[in-house]
Write a protein that holds these residues in place. Structure first.
Motif, short mmCIF file in Angstrom:
data_model
loop_
_atom_site.label_atom_id
_atom_site.label_comp_id
_atom_site.label_asym_id
_atom_site.label_seq_id
_atom_site.Cartn_x
_atom_site.Cartn_y
_atom_site.Cartn_z
N ALA A 108 17.15 3.73 -3.46
CA ALA A 108 16.18 4.43 -4.27
C ALA A 108 15.27 3.48 -5.13
CB ALA A 108 16.96 5.72 -4.95
N LEU A 109 15.93 2.59 -5.81
CA LEU A 109 15.44 1.51 -6.37
C LEU A 109 14.34 0.73 -5.59
CD1 LEU A 109 14.75 0.23 -9.21
CD2 LEU A 109 16.90 -1.22 -8.78
N LYS A 110 14.94 0.24 -4.58
CA LYS A 110 13.75 -0.37 -3.53
C LYS A 110 12.79 0.68 -3.03
CE LYS A 110 14.56 -0.28 0.72
NZ LYS A 110 15.31 -0.62 2.36
N ASN A 111 12.76 1.61 -2.82
CA ASN A 111 11.88 2.75 -2.41
C ASN A 111 10.90 2.82 -3.47
OD1 ASN A 111 12.94 2.94 0.21
ND2 ASN A 111 14.03 4.84 -0.32
N ASN A 112 11.45 3.07 -4.72
CA ASN A 112 10.32 3.17 -5.80
C ASN A 112 9.71 1.89 -6.11
OD1 ASN A 112 12.48 5.53 -7.78
ND2 ASN A 112 10.16 5.48 -7.49
N LEU A 113 10.06 0.88 -5.85
CA LEU A 113 9.44 -0.46 -5.83
C LEU A 113 8.17 -0.37 -4.90
CD1 LEU A 113 11.89 -3.18 -6.91
CD2 LEU A 113 10.37 -2.16 -8.34
N ILE A 114 8.71 -0.02 -3.60
CA ILE A 114 7.68 0.10 -2.54
C ILE A 114 6.56 0.99 -2.91
CG2 ILE A 114 7.24 0.76 -0.16
CD1 ILE A 114 10.11 -0.35 0.85
N TRP A 115 6.97 2.23 -3.59
CA TRP A 115 6.28 3.22 -3.80
C TRP A 115 5.03 2.50 -4.89
CZ3 TRP A 115 4.61 8.52 -3.61
CH2 TRP A 115 5.44 9.22 -2.78
N LEU A 116 5.67 1.81 -5.65
CA LEU A 116 4.96 1.32 -7.03
C LEU A 116 3.77 0.20 -6.39
CD1 LEU A 116 4.19 1.10 -9.92
CD2 LEU A 116 5.86 -0.54 -10.11
N ALA A 117 4.20 -0.54 -5.53
CA ALA A 117 3.18 -1.77 -4.75
C ALA A 117 2.40 -0.96 -4.31
CB ALA A 117 4.03 -2.71 -3.99
N LEU A 118 2.45 -0.13 -3.18
CA LEU A 118 1.48 0.47 -2.40
C LEU A 118 0.69 1.68 -3.05
CD1 LEU A 118 3.58 0.92 1.04
CD2 LEU A 118 1.96 -1.21 0.20
N TYR A 119 1.49 2.34 -4.05
CA TYR A 119 0.47 3.50 -4.56
C TYR A 119 -0.46 2.79 -5.37
CZ TYR A 119 0.90 8.60 -5.41
OH TYR A 119 0.89 9.78 -5.52
N LEU A 120 -0.41 1.48 -5.97
CA LEU A 120 -1.50 0.84 -6.62
C LEU A 120 -2.88 0.70 -5.99
CD1 LEU A 120 0.45 -1.60 -8.89
CD2 LEU A 120 -0.46 0.61 -9.59
N LEU A 121 -2.75 0.83 -4.68
CA LEU A 121 -3.91 1.00 -3.94
C LEU A 121 -5.07 2.12 -4.00
CD1 LEU A 121 -2.02 -0.21 -0.39
CD2 LEU A 121 -3.66 -1.55 -1.77
N ALA A 122 -4.37 3.12 -4.53
CA ALA A 122 -5.13 4.10 -4.96
C ALA A 122 -6.15 3.92 -6.01
CB ALA A 122 -4.39 5.13 -5.65
N ILE A 123 -6.01 2.72 -6.88
CA ILE A 123 -7.06 2.57 -7.95
C ILE A 123 -8.22 1.80 -7.17
CG2 ILE A 123 -7.40 0.87 -10.14
CD1 ILE A 123 -4.41 1.55 -10.70
N PRO A 124 -7.87 0.63 -6.36
CA PRO A 124 -9.38 0.17 -5.65
C PRO A 124 -9.96 1.04 -4.81
CG PRO A 124 -7.32 -1.02 -4.88
CD PRO A 124 -6.95 -0.15 -5.98
N MET A 125 -9.08 1.72 -4.03
CA MET A 125 -9.56 2.83 -3.08
C MET A 125 -10.64 3.92 -3.98
SD MET A 125 -7.07 3.51 0.01
CE MET A 125 -5.52 4.08 -0.91
N GLY A 126 -10.14 4.08 -5.18
CA GLY A 126 -10.50 5.34 -5.83
C GLY A 126 -11.92 4.61 -6.31
#
Length: 301
Positions: free
Chosen positions: A76-94
């Motif tokens: 779960a911790l590894k998946n959360n870190l993956i979520w965090l790294a890729l989710y930040l793409l929403a900022i430049p895309m937004g």
């Protein structure tokens, strides 16, 4: 002097000091009751073995020690870190979407409505839409992959791709949210600064980096905080699309906490609270680092 006159005199002398606190008091009380006190209670519960109904049994750091030996926690911790790294793409895309929509061209209102649509629909609806989108039998994505490669890929049933598939589903509405923040910021830009920069031959990337982005710093801060929180909680999409499967490979800390505290695994409130505390600390680390960096940038200007 009467008590009424004395009170009126005290108010006139201290009005500027008392009025701000009077306006802040309702919000501060709500924040205390519904944020600070529950955080303290969660930390306290994490030191107990408790089923939510009976008496609490003090076990100290027992829940945290067990958590460190739990393989599901590390998944779960590894998946959360993956979520965090890729989710930040929403900022430049937004930001890119907002810059595109901040144009005065024919039909721009229609484009804005289409890009705004993901923000107003429920996360449950988003999860169901992408579940059908990835479905091996009739899903558009699966049919496209089959047409391109000749093989089918069951995204939500494949341990290699399931987390990435859910993140893509989450990025759709999150990008729309960041877009709205940046559109608001773009509407409040100082036109004099932009005009002065253009007179100095600032164009394109230089204008964006040195003039526009500094003025969008408040929007970027809000987008960063909301995106980090969204990436680390990420409960609803996981619950709707996979329920942590297949074989726990898409598990995240928020869903792991729910499973341990409120599901058929056995109402382990103390263990669930320990997971919540770990999640809260991770969230605070990232948000604090960004706040410190932003303050340092403001001081250097």
């Amino acid at each position: 002097m009467s008590d009424t006159a004395r009170s009126a005199g005290f108010w006139k002398r201290n009005q500027l000091k008392i009025a701000p606190w009077a306006f802040l008091a309702p919000g501060a009380i709500m924040f205390l009751l519904y944020v600070l006190i529950p955080i303290v209670q969660s930390v306290w519960i994490s030191f107990h073995d408790w089923d939510g109904l009976g008496d609490k049994v003090w076990i100290g750091l027992g829940n945290y020690v067990e958590l460190l030996d739990d393989d599901t926690f590390y998944v779960a911790l590894k998946n959360n870190l993956i979520w965090l790294a890729l989710y930040l793409l929403a900022i430049p895309m937004g930001l890119a979407t907002a810059l595109f929509l901040n144009q005065t061209v024919w039909g721009i209102r229609l484009y804005k409505s289409l890009f705004f649509f993901p923000f107003v629909i429920s996360q449950v609806v988003v999860g169901l839409m992408f579940t059908w989108f990835y479905a091996p039998d009739f899903g558009l994505f699966s049919q496209l992959i089959k047409w391109l490669t000749g093989t089918e890929i069951a995204v939500l049933a494949d341990e290699r791709f399931v987390t990435l598939g859910i993140i893509v589903a989450g990025l759709w509405p999150q990008t729309a949210y960041c877009m709205i923040l940046y559109l608001t910021g773009l509407n409040n830009l100082n036109p004099e600064q932009i005009e002065a920069a253009r007179m100095d031959n600032a164009r394109g990337w230089r204008l964006l980096w040195h003039v526009i982005l500094p003025q969008l710093a408040p929007a970027t801060f809000i987008a960063m905080v909301v995106t980090v929180i969204g990436a680390l909680r990420s409960f609803d999409l996981v619950s709707i699309m996979t329920a942590g499967g297949p074989y726990g490979s898409s598990q995240v800390l928020s869903y792991f906490m729910y499973e341990q505290a409120l599901s058929e695994y056995g109402y382990r409130m103390g263990y669930g609270a320990a997971i919540a505390v770990v999640l809260f600390l991770i969230m605070m680390v990232f948000i604090t680092l960004f706040i410190v960096r932003m303050i340092a940038q403001e001081r250097n200007r």
